[in-house]
Design an enzyme around this catalytic site. Structure first.
Site, short mmCIF file in Angstrom:
data_model
loop_
_atom_site.label_atom_id
_atom_site.label_comp_id
_atom_site.label_asym_id
_atom_site.label_seq_id
_atom_site.Cartn_x
_atom_site.Cartn_y
_atom_site.Cartn_z
N TYR A 59 -6.82 -0.05 7.42
CA TYR A 59 -6.58 -1.09 8.42
C TYR A 59 -7.88 -1.38 9.17
O TYR A 59 -8.41 -0.52 9.86
CB TYR A 59 -5.49 -0.61 9.38
CG TYR A 59 -5.03 -1.59 10.43
CD1 TYR A 59 -5.17 -2.97 10.27
CD2 TYR A 59 -4.43 -1.13 11.61
CE1 TYR A 59 -4.74 -3.85 11.24
CE2 TYR A 59 -3.98 -2.00 12.58
CZ TYR A 59 -4.14 -3.37 12.40
OH TYR A 59 -3.71 -4.23 13.36
N CYS A 107 19.88 45.55 -20.88
CA CYS A 107 20.64 44.92 -19.79
C CYS A 107 21.23 43.61 -20.31
O CYS A 107 20.51 42.77 -20.85
CB CYS A 107 19.72 44.65 -18.60
SG CYS A 107 20.55 43.75 -17.26
N LYS A 138 10.37 3.85 3.73
CA LYS A 138 10.29 5.31 3.55
C LYS A 138 11.00 5.73 2.27
O LYS A 138 12.15 5.37 2.05
CB LYS A 138 10.96 6.01 4.73
CG LYS A 138 10.19 5.91 6.03
CD LYS A 138 9.17 7.03 6.12
CE LYS A 138 8.49 7.12 7.48
NZ LYS A 138 9.35 7.52 8.56
N ASP A 140 1.16 10.45 3.80
CA ASP A 140 1.74 11.33 4.79
C ASP A 140 0.68 12.27 5.32
O ASP A 140 0.54 13.40 4.88
CB ASP A 140 2.90 12.11 4.17
CG ASP A 140 3.77 12.71 5.25
OD1 ASP A 140 3.62 12.30 6.42
OD2 ASP A 140 4.59 13.57 4.94
N CYS A 151 20.31 47.61 -10.62
CA CYS A 151 20.43 46.26 -11.17
C CYS A 151 21.82 45.71 -10.88
O CYS A 151 22.82 46.36 -11.18
CB CYS A 151 20.18 46.29 -12.68
SG CYS A 151 20.53 44.73 -13.49
N CYS A 188 14.51 45.57 -13.87
CA CYS A 188 15.60 46.39 -14.37
C CYS A 188 15.04 47.25 -15.50
O CYS A 188 14.40 46.75 -16.42
CB CYS A 188 16.74 45.52 -14.88
SG CYS A 188 18.02 46.47 -15.72
N LYS A 221 2.19 4.59 1.51
CA LYS A 221 2.17 5.15 2.86
C LYS A 221 1.85 6.62 2.70
O LYS A 221 2.62 7.37 2.11
CB LYS A 221 3.53 4.96 3.53
CG LYS A 221 3.54 5.43 4.97
CD LYS A 221 4.83 4.99 5.65
CE LYS A 221 4.77 5.17 7.16
NZ LYS A 221 4.52 6.54 7.60
N GLU A 272 0.84 -1.20 0.00
CA GLU A 272 0.00 0.00 0.00
C GLU A 272 0.88 1.25 0.00
O GLU A 272 1.97 1.23 0.55
CB GLU A 272 -0.86 0.03 1.28
CG GLU A 272 -1.67 -1.22 1.48
CD GLU A 272 -2.38 -1.23 2.83
OE1 GLU A 272 -2.36 -0.20 3.54
OE2 GLU A 272 -2.97 -2.26 3.16
N CYS A 302 23.77 45.48 -14.50
CA CYS A 302 24.17 46.62 -15.33
C CYS A 302 24.15 47.95 -14.58
O CYS A 302 24.52 48.97 -15.14
CB CYS A 302 23.30 46.69 -16.58
SG CYS A 302 21.60 47.17 -16.21
S1 IVH Z 1 -0.93 0.35 8.83
C1 IVH Z 1 -0.24 -1.27 13.40
N1 IVH Z 1 -1.00 1.38 6.46
O1 IVH Z 1 2.08 5.12 9.15
C2 IVH Z 1 -0.07 -0.03 12.56
N2 IVH Z 1 -0.20 2.76 8.23
O2 IVH Z 1 4.29 4.23 11.01
C3 IVH Z 1 -0.86 -0.16 11.32
N3 IVH Z 1 0.37 5.04 7.52
O3 IVH Z 1 0.48 5.48 12.24
C4 IVH Z 1 -0.67 0.98 10.41
N4 IVH Z 1 -0.16 4.81 5.40
O4 IVH Z 1 -0.24 6.97 10.28
C5 IVH Z 1 -0.68 1.60 7.75
N5 IVH Z 1 -1.19 2.16 4.28
C6 IVH Z 1 -0.87 2.37 5.56
C7 IVH Z 1 -0.39 3.62 6.02
C8 IVH Z 1 -0.06 3.77 7.36
C9 IVH Z 1 0.27 5.65 6.32
C10 IVH Z 1 0.87 5.71 8.73
C11 IVH Z 1 -0.04 5.64 9.91
C12 IVH Z 1 0.70 4.93 10.97
C13 IVH Z 1 2.11 5.11 10.56
C14 IVH Z 1 2.93 3.95 11.06
#
Ligand code: IVH
Length: 670
Positions: free
Chosen positions: A230, A434, A319, A121, A413, A429, A119, A117, A416
């Site tokens: 989740y 220039c 990451k 932010d 400037c 300018c 991740k 999946e 020049c």
């Molecule tokens: S699963 C038991 N899936 O990453 C923890 N977390 O470092 C299960 N996060 O606190 C988390 N995308 O804020 C999961 N696809 C994803 C995620 C994800 C972002 C974040 C989440 C979590 C942190 C864990």
């Protein structure tokens, strides 16, 4: 209507609106128009206002924000919200895969399926549903105790307040990530700059700030979204769910938005491949992607693996390299651009951002420096993404120690020494000659999307301007091998290639030519609009403001800029000279088709020909050939007419191809 009928009507409307929210926000596939939706919403709002006894905290009308709080109430998580172990390179992922196999007493060669999946932010929240209704939403906090943000989460458009399935589970605990799109983040920061509020460093901070508003109406104004990833707990449900990929599918059916970028991978190699793919498309995604999460797909294996005190053994977060870092502004310089505008640029203590060392970053305008309150000596957040020029996001004011000083725009400037005038939000300018403006204009003129003169680098342009050889862009067409070879670091081969690239560039589409002129606010797209509308230079030169404004896509700023460009005598002279030197227009289809046999070949004429030499010169140059005026060993063809001079003898001596007019024409016809 009786009270009972009203209640039924309200319930019916709520049910329908919830369903249409789901079609719109989760499936991205609405089946009614916006106005039909608005109409239903209006009716529901009216019925609820007139009949407060039917109030429901999960009515879709709460999406605009309910009652404000003084502070957030603390909530203990029934199941702790743990974090994930991190990995930073492929080895960490292979090691994770091996560790799992050891733990499960499997052989190294066995395959484990992973659900991969993105991740996100943002900030994670836990949502509890009872009998299909949102009951409570809380932030992660320290993992054990979070804050009750239910009223704010209710305003998030793609969070279901009621699950959209029949027979919902009795109890459901779902975790997801709340975030902002990059565009929405930009919009919020622009608004904050306008209102003299401090900007957010990144979409994550902005999302957190937006969710933790005590007044849900404020949260509703920021367009937050949530992705569910989740399924933490489910009770009293008709189905047994056995896999992570199945759980995500089920969450989607219940009404949650889930990521389209999730992928079930059959083994660790496939998982790494998907990770690479997500990293590649990262800059093109509407949201910030922080990395990927690999999860063992089978719940049975997940149960066997279990948890350590801080994280599950069945998942790892990989990451991506950061796109942001903090560093110090050593100085602020001003850069003079093609239109004479001065752009402040931060000179940074070099910092590695995602594998690239950044030592300069744009500060855009003086206004922005003031509004973001940036000082020389400040520690700042710097952001880069893909090929975009790095920019300074904001200062860390807490780290100021009194040595910081304000930046002031120079009065003169830096190139020049001419006066600087304020022009709206910009400083410019005032010297149209220039040298920096000229250098930048030439750079733009020769660039790929403009005249596309290959090999014409900045070092060459700088010398040509500094030596006074190029005084406006048309002078490029007076250059030849001999002149070019006199420049530093230009050898014979380069000079020859440059000369033929210059010749080749003469046949150009009208749109590219307009773009090459470097008219302020006229980019590639607008140049195309202008070329389509006016067809030729005569018409474009005469175009009035009104005519320009009548083009879809041309606003006042562009129209004024085009008119004033063609009012400037200097510009008209340059264009005339360009035409005189042989620029001619070709259509899109024939542009760039110089696969002629004589491309890059050199020719010399001697004796009397049946047509003026200029006639042949033009034909040769149109096909990318070069016409010379003396014999050398490298000459490709000598074209001989009646009564040839000494050139013929010399050419024979050097073994050069000697051809007559007829043979030349045959060559030209290919
Ligand atoms: S699963 C038991 N899936 O990453 C923890 N977390 O470092 C299960 N996060 O606190 C988390 N995308 O804020 C999961 N696809 C994803 C995620 C994800 C972002 C974040 C989440 C979590 C942190 C864990």
């Amino acid at each position: 209507m009786s009270k009972d009928e009203i209640r039924k009507k309200i319930e019916d409307l709520r049910f329908k609106i919830n369903y249409h929210n789901y079609r719109y926000y989760v499936l991205d596939d609405p089946i009614i128009s916006d106005s039909e939706y608005d109409e239903m919403m209006k009716n529901l709002k009216r019925l609820e206002d007139e009949n407060p006894e039917f109030f429901d905290e999960n009515s879709p009308t709460v999406k605009v924000g309910g009652v404000a709080l003084n502070k957030f109430e603390k909530i203990e998580h029934k199941i702790p919200m743990l974090s994930l172990d991190d990995g930073f390179d492929d080895n960490d992922i292979f090691e994770f895969d091996r560790k799992i196999k050891r733990f499960l007493k499997m052989s190294e060669s066995d395959d484990i399926s992973y659900f991969v999946e993105p991740k996100f932010d943002g900030l994670s929240v836990c949502l509890i549903y009872q009998d299909g209704s949102l009951f409570v939403a809380s932030t992660r906090g320290d993992g054990y105790v979070g804050e009750n943000v239910t009223n704010n989460v209710r305003t998030i458009k793609n969070v279901p307040l009621k699950l959209v399935i029949d027979n919902p589970p009795k109890y459901l605990d779902v975790q997801g990530e709340i975030l902002l799109t990059k565009d929405e983040f930009k919009r919020i920061n622009e608004e904050r700059i306008k209102n003299n509020q401090p900007v957010f460093a990144n979409p994550r901070n902005a999302a957190a700030g937006s969710l933790r508003q005590l007044d849900p109406k404020e949260t509703a104004k920021r367009h937050l979204i949530m992705f569910a990833y989740y399924l933490r707990d489910i009770q009293g449900y008709k189905k047994t769910i056995r896999y992570q990929h199945e759980s995500v599918e089920e969450l989607k059916n219940m009404g949650f938005a889930v990521s389209e970028l999730n992928k079930l991978c059959r083994n660790v190699d496939e998982a790494i491949k998907h990770k690479k793919y997500l990293e590649e498309i990262r800059d093109d995604m509407p949201f910030e992607l922080d990395g990927v999460v690999l999860k063992v797909d089978s719940f049975e294996l997940q149960d066997r693996l279990g948890f350590t005190t801080k994280s599950p053994r069945w998942a790892i977060a990989f990451k991506f390299p950061a796109q942001q870092a903090t560093t110090k502004i050593l100085d602020i310089e001003v850069n003079v651009g093609r239109t004479g505008i001065l752009t402040p640029v931060a000179i940074l203590e070099p910092v590695n951002i995602g594998g690239v060392v950044v030592s300069r970053a744009s500060l855009h305008t003086m206004d922005e420096i003031e509004k973001k309150d940036i000082m020389i000596g400040d520690t700042v957040f710097v952001q880069r993404a893909g090929d975009v020029i790095p920019e300074v996001v904001k200062p860390v004011k807490d780290l100021r120690d009194g040595t910081q000083r304000r930046f002031e725009m120079p009065n003169l400037c830096p190139v020049c020494g001419s006066h600087i005038a304020k022009d709206g939000a910009y400083y410019r300018c005032t010297n149209i000659n220039c040298p920096k403006v000229l250098k930048e204009s030439v750079k733009h003129f020769v660039s790929r999307k403009a005249m596309n003169i290959d090999g014409f680098g900045s070092k060459i342009i700088e010398q040509l301007v500094d030596k006074g050889i190029v005084k406006d862009v048309s002078d490029i067409y007076t250059l030849n091998k001999d002149i070019l070879m006199k420049l530093d670091r230009v050898g014979e081969k380069l000079a020859e290639n440059l000369e033929s690239a210059i010749q080749r560039s003469k046949g150009i589409t009208f749109a590219k030519f307009i773009y090459a002129l470097g008219i302020r606010h006229v980019g590639e797209f607008v140049a195309k609009l202008l070329s389509e509308r006016f067809k030729n230079l005569e018409n474009l030169r005469k175009a009035s403001r009104e005519e320009l404004l009548s083009i879809d896509g041309v606003g006042e700023e562009i129209a004024d800029s085009v008119v004033s460009f063609f009012n400037e005598k200097k510009n008209l002279d340059t264009i005339d000279k360009l035409l005189e030197y042989g620029i001619y227009f070709v259509d899109d289809k024939s542009y760039g088709k110089t696969d002629s046999k004589i491309k890059n070949k050199s020719f010399l004429f001697t004796g009397t020909l049946s047509k003026p030499r200029e006639f042949y010169k033009e034909l040769v140059e149109k096909q990318g050939g070069i016409v010379r005026n003396s014999v050398s060993k490298k000459l490709d063809y000598l074209v001989v007419g009646d009564n040839p001079g000494s050139k013929l003898d010399k050419a024979k001596e050097f073994n050069i191809n000697i051809i007559d007019e007829k043979e030349l024409l045959a060559l030209l016809e290919g």
